[in-house]
Design a protein around this motif. Structure first.
Motif, PDB file in Angstrom:
ATOM      1  N   VAL A 158       0.826  -1.215   0.000  1.00 37.95           N
ATOM      2  CA  VAL A 158       0.000   0.000   0.000  1.00 37.95           C
ATOM      3  C   VAL A 158       0.866   1.274   0.000  1.00 37.95           C
ATOM      4  O   VAL A 158       0.625   2.177  -0.796  1.00 37.95           O
ATOM      5  N   PRO A 159       1.895   1.392   0.852  1.00 31.59           N
ATOM      6  CA  PRO A 159       2.711   2.623   0.818  1.00 31.59           C
ATOM      7  C   PRO A 159       3.408   2.829  -0.530  1.00 31.59           C
ATOM      8  O   PRO A 159       3.572   3.964  -0.973  1.00 31.59           O
ATOM      9  N   GLN A 160       3.806   1.742  -1.186  1.00 28.61           N
ATOM     10  CA  GLN A 160       4.466   1.875  -2.490  1.00 28.61           C
ATOM     11  C   GLN A 160       3.508   2.440  -3.529  1.00 28.61           C
ATOM     12  O   GLN A 160       3.890   3.219  -4.390  1.00 28.61           O
ATOM     13  N   ILE A 161       2.260   2.038  -3.447  1.00 32.58           N
ATOM     14  CA  ILE A 161       1.258   2.493  -4.408  1.00 32.58           C
ATOM     15  C   ILE A 161       0.806   3.912  -4.062  1.00 32.58           C
ATOM     16  O   ILE A 161       0.607   4.750  -4.948  1.00 32.58           O
TER      17      ILE A 161
END
Length: 60
Positions: free
Chosen positions: A54-57
Motif C-alpha cells: 500500500v505505501p508503495q502504491i
C-alpha cells in the motif's frame, strides 16, 4: 430553490464569523478524522497479504 440557497448562505456567514483559531483547529480535526477513517478503510479493504504494498502504491 431560494430557501436552500438562503440556508447555505446562513451556514457560510456563520463559518466566516468564527474566530480564526476555531477555524484552524476545526480544519485540523477534520483532516485528522479523514486520515484516520482512510487508514481504517484501507486496512479493511486491502487483503492482509497485499498491505505491505500500500505505501508503495500511495506514495506516487
Amino acid at each position: 430553490m431560494a430557501i436552500q440557497e438562503h440556508a447555505v448562505g446562513d451556514v457560510v456567514n456563520w463559518l466566516t464569523s468564527l474566530p480564526a483559531v476555531v477555524l484552524v483547529v476545526g480544519g485540523l480535526l477534520v483532516a485528522f478524522l479523514v486520515a484516520a477513517v482512510a487508514r481504517v478503510g484501507v486496512r479493511a479493504l486491502v487483503p492482509v497479504g497485499e498491505q505491505d504494498r500500500v505505501p508503495q502504491i500511495a506514495t506516487p
